[in-house]
Design a protein around this motif. Structure first.
Motif, PDB file in Angstrom:
ATOM      1  N   THR A 177      60.745  22.214  86.798  1.00 12.44           N
ATOM      2  CA  THR A 177      61.883  21.547  87.426  1.00 12.44           C
ATOM      3  C   THR A 177      62.053  20.206  86.738  1.00 12.44           C
ATOM      4  O   THR A 177      61.214  19.313  86.880  1.00 12.44           O
ATOM      5  N   LYS A 178      63.122  20.088  85.983  1.00 17.23           N
ATOM      6  CA  LYS A 178      63.369  18.898  85.187  1.00 17.23           C
ATOM      7  C   LYS A 178      64.280  17.938  85.957  1.00 17.23           C
ATOM      8  O   LYS A 178      65.138  18.369  86.725  1.00 17.23           O
ATOM      9  N   ARG A 179      64.086  16.645  85.744  1.00 25.05           N
ATOM     10  CA  ARG A 179      64.896  15.642  86.419  1.00 25.05           C
ATOM     11  C   ARG A 179      66.003  15.136  85.514  1.00 25.05           C
ATOM     12  O   ARG A 179      65.815  14.977  84.307  1.00 25.05           O
ATOM     13  N   ALA A 180      67.149  14.870  86.121  1.00 22.11           N
ATOM     14  CA  ALA A 180      68.258  14.211  85.436  1.00 22.11           C
ATOM     15  C   ALA A 180      68.809  13.152  86.377  1.00 22.11           C
ATOM     16  O   ALA A 180      68.866  13.363  87.594  1.00 22.11           O
ATOM     17  N   TYR A 181      69.217  12.015  85.820  1.00 21.63           N
ATOM     18  CA  TYR A 181      69.761  10.925  86.621  1.00 21.63           C
ATOM     19  C   TYR A 181      71.219  10.694  86.244  1.00 21.63           C
ATOM     20  O   TYR A 181      71.550  10.577  85.054  1.00 21.63           O
ATOM     21  N   VAL A 217      58.477  23.413  77.287  1.00 20.71           N
ATOM     22  CA  VAL A 217      59.134  24.631  77.755  1.00 20.71           C
ATOM     23  C   VAL A 217      60.592  24.315  78.054  1.00 20.71           C
ATOM     24  O   VAL A 217      60.887  23.401  78.836  1.00 20.71           O
ATOM     25  N   ALA A 218      61.494  25.059  77.417  1.00 25.69           N
ATOM     26  CA  ALA A 218      62.919  24.886  77.682  1.00 25.69           C
ATOM     27  C   ALA A 218      63.297  25.627  78.962  1.00 25.69           C
ATOM     28  O   ALA A 218      62.517  26.407  79.511  1.00 25.69           O
ATOM     29  N   GLY A 219      64.513  25.391  79.409  1.00 26.16           N
ATOM     30  CA  GLY A 219      64.992  26.083  80.604  1.00 26.16           C
ATOM     31  C   GLY A 219      64.464  25.446  81.861  1.00 26.16           C
ATOM     32  O   GLY A 219      64.102  24.276  81.905  1.00 26.16           O
ATOM     33  N   GLY A 220      64.394  26.229  82.924  1.00 22.95           N
ATOM     34  CA  GLY A 220      63.904  25.735  84.191  1.00 22.95           C
ATOM     35  C   GLY A 220      64.997  25.201  85.090  1.00 22.95           C
ATOM     36  O   GLY A 220      66.180  25.149  84.726  1.00 22.95           O
ATOM     37  N   ASN A 221      64.600  24.809  86.284  1.00 21.52           N
ATOM     38  CA  ASN A 221      65.533  24.208  87.235  1.00 21.52           C
ATOM     39  C   ASN A 221      65.852  22.777  86.819  1.00 21.52           C
ATOM     40  O   ASN A 221      65.066  22.130  86.115  1.00 21.52           O
ATOM     41  N   ALA A 277      70.496  17.071  93.917  1.00 18.29           N
ATOM     42  CA  ALA A 277      70.889  18.478  93.975  1.00 18.29           C
ATOM     43  C   ALA A 277      70.110  19.248  92.927  1.00 18.29           C
ATOM     44  O   ALA A 277      69.834  18.742  91.836  1.00 18.29           O
ATOM     45  N   VAL A 278      69.756  20.497  93.256  1.00 14.02           N
ATOM     46  CA  VAL A 278      68.984  21.344  92.342  1.00 14.02           C
ATOM     47  C   VAL A 278      69.856  22.470  91.816  1.00 14.02           C
ATOM     48  O   VAL A 278      70.538  23.158  92.586  1.00 14.02           O
ATOM     49  N   GLU A 279      69.838  22.658  90.504  1.00 13.10           N
ATOM     50  CA  GLU A 279      70.520  23.791  89.868  1.00 13.10           C
ATOM     51  C   GLU A 279      69.457  24.742  89.318  1.00 13.10           C
ATOM     52  O   GLU A 279      68.654  24.347  88.470  1.00 13.10           O
ATOM     53  N   PRO A 280      69.407  25.984  89.790  1.00 16.29           N
ATOM     54  CA  PRO A 280      68.371  26.913  89.326  1.00 16.29           C
ATOM     55  C   PRO A 280      68.515  27.214  87.836  1.00 16.29           C
ATOM     56  O   PRO A 280      69.606  27.170  87.264  1.00 16.29           O
ATOM     57  N   GLY A 281      67.389  27.511  87.207  1.00 16.46           N
ATOM     58  CA  GLY A 281      67.385  27.855  85.793  1.00 16.46           C
ATOM     59  C   GLY A 281      66.313  28.888  85.489  1.00 16.46           C
ATOM     60  O   GLY A 281      65.544  29.300  86.367  1.00 16.46           O
ATOM     61  N   GLU A 298      56.759  16.669  85.538  1.00 17.04           N
ATOM     62  CA  GLU A 298      57.668  17.800  85.663  1.00 17.04           C
ATOM     63  C   GLU A 298      57.034  18.859  86.565  1.00 17.04           C
ATOM     64  O   GLU A 298      56.023  19.467  86.191  1.00 17.04           O
ATOM     65  N   THR A 299      57.579  19.050  87.753  1.00 20.27           N
ATOM     66  CA  THR A 299      57.083  20.101  88.637  1.00 20.27           C
ATOM     67  C   THR A 299      57.043  21.423  87.881  1.00 20.27           C
ATOM     68  O   THR A 299      58.010  21.792  87.221  1.00 20.27           O
ATOM     69  N   THR A 300      55.898  22.122  87.957  1.00 19.83           N
ATOM     70  CA  THR A 300      55.679  23.275  87.086  1.00 19.83           C
ATOM     71  C   THR A 300      55.088  24.437  87.874  1.00 19.83           C
ATOM     72  O   THR A 300      53.935  24.376  88.318  1.00 19.83           O
ATOM     73  N   GLU A 301      55.881  25.490  88.035  1.00 21.34           N
ATOM     74  CA  GLU A 301      55.366  26.731  88.603  1.00 21.34           C
ATOM     75  C   GLU A 301      54.794  27.574  87.464  1.00 21.34           C
ATOM     76  O   GLU A 301      55.449  27.779  86.438  1.00 21.34           O
ATOM     77  N   LEU A 302      53.580  28.061  87.652  1.00 22.67           N
ATOM     78  CA  LEU A 302      52.913  28.877  86.648  1.00 22.67           C
ATOM     79  C   LEU A 302      53.192  30.340  86.946  1.00 22.67           C
ATOM     80  O   LEU A 302      52.841  30.847  88.015  1.00 22.67           O
ATOM     81  N   VAL A 303      53.831  31.030  86.000  1.00 19.55           N
ATOM     82  CA  VAL A 303      54.331  32.386  86.243  1.00 19.55           C
ATOM     83  C   VAL A 303      53.405  33.438  85.656  1.00 19.55           C
ATOM     84  O   VAL A 303      53.061  34.419  86.337  1.00 19.55           O
ATOM     85  N   ALA A 304      52.978  33.289  84.401  1.00 28.05           N
ATOM     86  CA  ALA A 304      52.152  34.323  83.767  1.00 28.05           C
ATOM     87  C   ALA A 304      51.385  33.724  82.602  1.00 28.05           C
ATOM     88  O   ALA A 304      51.885  32.853  81.883  1.00 28.05           O
TER      89      ALA A 304
END
Length: 391
Positions: free
Chosen positions: A76-80, A105-109, A121-125, A150-156
């Motif tokens: 989850t990336k931050r933008a201001y 890692v590119a992409g993400g929310n 506001a959060v935009e999914p990615g 950067e909030t990071t969910e570990l998937v695989a």
């Protein structure tokens, strides 16, 4: 180079992670947390929720013969609003304790924050993939330090050879709590925040509870520190108290005592170091709160300014100098009955001479070079002879 059919997928579980106090199972994988579920349930602040979910000091630690690996994550990336784009979070690769690579890692929310209105506001990615190739042959211990900001969910996790949890290195556990400076704001990477560098130099295992904007003497944070196994504990107290203007001197003193009392319930004789704030000229003698200085956006940066009135010190408003004096007094008072309680003036880590050479880019946070200097100084002052953590 392995093909798709050569990969071995390993379920990411808590025993593969270091530096996290909790791991939450999510729709996509697992999310490391730096505060336990009980503390998170008592929190109502979005800033703290974001900060504790950013895995500063958290690393994936495995032993393997693999020469290639892939890690799928959902960041989850931050933008201001109005500010320049932020770079992608950085992952540090260590092999047998030595730096061996770095990636993103590119992409993400995307979490978009409007600092003028206080809304977000959060935009999914999409999920992205981190890959490291050409790892050394043979059995080795691998650590992947997750992005500190950067909030990071570990998937695989995929490798070309089996993995197992890295063995306990047998080092002392250093539990540290502080503000965004300890969290790693503006450090170059997760393994080069000042606490991470100090831990490497001191030969200890870091558990970093630096919580950006949230070192506010919260009782649930004290209980988390109390209940976390540790051989060494440090607390860096002050800057968030001032720049959020959350209390006066009358409340600050008993809050510090209560915080220390709670920690001592679980760690009665553990070496405990209280560190006062590093130099921050905007708040040395001017109370908070801090506010964004949008005039610097045209230069491609966001700065901060102090909005309090120095005359308000007479009514108990806090400045960094007031807090330093009070922390030194509290520790001296308590140390008469607590010989394992110690104090360090934060200006010994970053003071006036350092500011002249390496000014704070946004007037509040140190840059990458300053993180390195602070880490080296902390290690020298605290982990060497006669330091609070000697032994």
């Amino acid at each position: 180079m392995p093909t798709t059919h050569d990969w071995i997928t390993t379920l990411i579980t808590r025993d593969l992670l270091r530096g996290a106090l909790d791991v939450e199972r999510t729709e996509h994988g697992v999310l490391p947390h730096r505060l336990p579920a009980r503390a998170r349930a008592q929190n109502t602040d979005g800033q703290l929720a974001m900060a504790e979910s950013q895995p500063s000091g958290v690393r994936l630690a495995v032993r393997t013969r693999a020469t290639a690996l892939e890690l799928d994550t959902l960041p989850t990336k931050r933008a201001y609003v109005g500010a320049p784009p932020r770079p992608d979070g950085v992952y540090d690769l260590l092999v047998d304790g030595r730096p061996a690579g770095r990636g993103s890692v590119a992409g993400g929310n995307t979490l978009t924050i409007d600092m003028t209105t206080g809304t977000a506001a959060v935009e999914p990615g999409p999920v992205g993939t981190l890959r490291f190739d050409a790892l050394p042959e043979g059995t080795k211990d691998i650590e992947i330090w997750l992005p500190h900001n950067e909030t990071t969910e570990l998937v695989a996790l995929r490798t070309d050879a089996p993995v197992e949890p890295a063995p306990d290195p047998g080092r002392r556990i250093w539990l540290h709590h502080g503000s965004s400076i300890s969290h790693g704001s503006d450090a170059a990477s997760p393994a080069t925040t000042w606490p991470a560098l100090a831990a490497f130099l001191g030969g200890v295992e870091l558990v970093n509870l630096g919580l950006g904007g949230s070192a506010l003497l919260d009782a649930f944070t004290a209980r988390a520190l109390r209940d976390t196994p540790a051989d060494l504990i440090s607390l860096k107290i002050g800057i968030n108290i001032v720049n959020q203007d959350v209390m006066r001197l009358r409340a600050f003193t008993p809050a510090v005592h209560g915080f220390l009392d709670t920690i001592r319930e679980g760690h009665p004789t553990t070496p405990l170091l209280v560190v006062s704030p590093i130099l921050c000229p905007i708040h040395e003698d001017t109370p908070g709160p801090s506010a964004p200085d949008f005039s610097s956006l045209a230069e491609g940066r966001l700065g901060f300014r102090a909005t309090g009135d120095p005359a308000e010190r007479a009514s108990g408003k806090l400045t960094l100098n007031v807090i330093r004096d009070e922390l030194a007094r509290i520790v001296a008072q308590r140390a008469a009955d607590d010989p394992n309680l110690h104090h360090l003036d934060g200006r010994d880590l970053y003071g006036e001479a350092d500011f002249a050479e390496l000014p704070l880019p946004d007037d509040l946070h140190p840059d990458a070079a300053t993180h390195r200097r602070m880490g080296e100084r902390f290690a020298k002052l605290v982990f060497t002879d006669r330091g609070a953590f000697t032994g």
